[in-house]
Design a protein around this motif. Structure first.
Motif, PDB file in Angstrom:
ATOM      1  N   PRO A 115       0.825  -1.197   0.000  1.00 39.81           N
ATOM      2  CA  PRO A 115       0.000   0.000   0.000  1.00 39.81           C
ATOM      3  C   PRO A 115       0.870   1.262   0.000  1.00 39.81           C
ATOM      4  O   PRO A 115       2.015   1.246   0.465  1.00 39.81           O
ATOM      5  CB  PRO A 115      -0.804  -0.113   1.289  1.00 39.81           C
ATOM      6  N   THR A 116       0.295   2.336  -0.487  1.00 37.45           N
ATOM      7  CA  THR A 116       1.052   3.589  -0.638  1.00 37.45           C
ATOM      8  C   THR A 116       1.490   4.171   0.698  1.00 37.45           C
ATOM      9  O   THR A 116       2.433   4.960   0.748  1.00 37.45           O
ATOM     10  CB  THR A 116       0.234   4.637  -1.421  1.00 37.45           C
ATOM     11  N   SER A 117       0.840   3.781   1.786  1.00 34.61           N
ATOM     12  CA  SER A 117       1.228   4.286   3.108  1.00 34.61           C
ATOM     13  C   SER A 117       2.595   3.761   3.544  1.00 34.61           C
ATOM     14  O   SER A 117       3.185   4.273   4.492  1.00 34.61           O
ATOM     15  CB  SER A 117       0.168   3.911   4.144  1.00 34.61           C
ATOM     16  N   THR A 118       3.122   2.756   2.854  1.00 34.45           N
ATOM     17  CA  THR A 118       4.433   2.183   3.196  1.00 34.45           C
ATOM     18  C   THR A 118       5.548   3.196   2.976  1.00 34.45           C
ATOM     19  O   THR A 118       6.508   3.250   3.738  1.00 34.45           O
ATOM     20  CB  THR A 118       4.696   0.913   2.365  1.00 34.45           C
ATOM     21  N   GLY A 119       5.438   4.000   1.924  1.00 31.48           N
ATOM     22  CA  GLY A 119       6.465   4.989   1.628  1.00 31.48           C
ATOM     23  C   GLY A 119       6.084   5.815   0.416  1.00 31.48           C
ATOM     24  O   GLY A 119       5.217   5.420  -0.371  1.00 31.48           O
ATOM     25  N   PRO A 120       6.729   6.969   0.265  1.00 25.32           N
ATOM     26  CA  PRO A 120       6.392   7.864  -0.847  1.00 25.32           C
ATOM     27  C   PRO A 120       6.971   7.379  -2.182  1.00 25.32           C
ATOM     28  O   PRO A 120       7.949   6.627  -2.205  1.00 25.32           O
ATOM     29  CB  PRO A 120       7.039   9.186  -0.441  1.00 25.32           C
ATOM     30  N   LYS A 121       6.350   7.835  -3.271  1.00 25.58           N
ATOM     31  CA  LYS A 121       6.941   7.609  -4.591  1.00 25.58           C
ATOM     32  C   LYS A 121       8.272   8.342  -4.610  1.00 25.58           C
ATOM     33  O   LYS A 121       8.385   9.454  -4.102  1.00 25.58           O
ATOM     34  CB  LYS A 121       6.054   8.176  -5.698  1.00 25.58           C
ATOM     35  N   THR A 122       9.275   7.692  -5.195  1.00 25.45           N
ATOM     36  CA  THR A 122      10.611   8.281  -5.211  1.00 25.45           C
ATOM     37  C   THR A 122      11.248   8.062  -6.563  1.00 25.45           C
ATOM     38  O   THR A 122      11.203   6.959  -7.110  1.00 25.45           O
ATOM     39  CB  THR A 122      11.491   7.633  -4.114  1.00 25.45           C
ATOM     40  N   LYS A 123      11.872   9.105  -7.096  1.00 25.65           N
ATOM     41  CA  LYS A 123      12.603   9.004  -8.359  1.00 25.65           C
ATOM     42  C   LYS A 123      13.979   8.418  -8.067  1.00 25.65           C
ATOM     43  O   LYS A 123      14.644   8.813  -7.106  1.00 25.65           O
ATOM     44  CB  LYS A 123      12.742  10.376  -9.013  1.00 25.65           C
ATOM     45  N   VAL A 124      14.381   7.466  -8.904  1.00 30.46           N
ATOM     46  CA  VAL A 124      15.694   6.832  -8.776  1.00 30.46           C
ATOM     47  C   VAL A 124      16.488   7.157 -10.038  1.00 30.46           C
ATOM     48  O   VAL A 124      16.233   6.597 -11.101  1.00 30.46           O
ATOM     49  CB  VAL A 124      15.561   5.297  -8.613  1.00 30.46           C
ATOM     50  N   PRO A 125      17.448   8.090  -9.957  1.00 25.06           N
ATOM     51  CA  PRO A 125      18.239   8.422 -11.148  1.00 25.06           C
ATOM     52  C   PRO A 125      19.225   7.304 -11.475  1.00 25.06           C
ATOM     53  O   PRO A 125      19.734   6.641 -10.573  1.00 25.06           O
ATOM     54  CB  PRO A 125      18.976   9.702 -10.738  1.00 25.06           C
TER      55      PRO A 125
END
Length: 162
Positions: A115-125
């Motif tokens: 579920p999205t409450s686990t952690g935020p969306k994050t960009k990985v370069p």
């Protein structure tokens, strides 16, 4: 003598049939149709080059992860950016973990949790920098890392119990 001649003839036919079957199976494009042009050594060499390039990128990504390793490793892996990471790790509820990700190549990828409450969306370069995400598990989770359009390379990941 006739017995040996027919046995030799049968063996020769079996070898010829095997060669024809192997040739037709390996020279196709994978679409179920015969290839119009035979495989060339140059095209086979470029496939081998891609494989060694992936191995090199994988080693670079894993070396970058080794520099930030902390805690007990629970689960880890490496995938092509184009394939992404899609895993449902076996993590204990109520415990805290650190997810470490590194992408080596070009472009970027997007980390999401369900579920999205686990952690935020994050960009990985895809620049060899390590992205860390602390997660506390309250229910079974899914981790997805999808490459942005046109991104190439390898993504390595590791989940450590902390």
């Amino acid at each position: 003598m006739t017995y040996l001649s027919s046995r030799a003839c049968l063996a020769g036919c079996a070898v010829a049939a095997s060669v024809i079957l192997l040739t037709s199976c390996t020279s196709g494009s994978g679409d179920g149709k015969a290839s119009k042009t035979p495989s060339s050594p140059a095209s086979n060499g470029s496939q081998a080059g891609t494989g060694s390039s992936e191995k090199k990128l994988t080693k670079q990504a894993q070396a970058a992860l080794a520099t930030v390793h902390s805690g007990k490793m629970v689960e880890a892996g490496a995938e092509r950016v184009a394939d992404g990471i899609h895993t449902e790790p076996s993590l204990s509820e109520g415990k805290t973990y650190r997810l470490n990700l590194v992408c080596v190549g070009s472009g970027s990828a997007q980390l999401t949790f369900t579920p999205t409450s686990t952690g935020p969306k994050t960009k990985v370069p895809c620049d060899q920098s390590v992205v860390q995400q602390r997660i506390t598990v309250h229910e079974p989770i899914r981790v997805d890392v999808d490459g942005a359009k046109g991104s190439t390379g390898v993504i390595a990941w590791q989940i450590d119990a902390i």
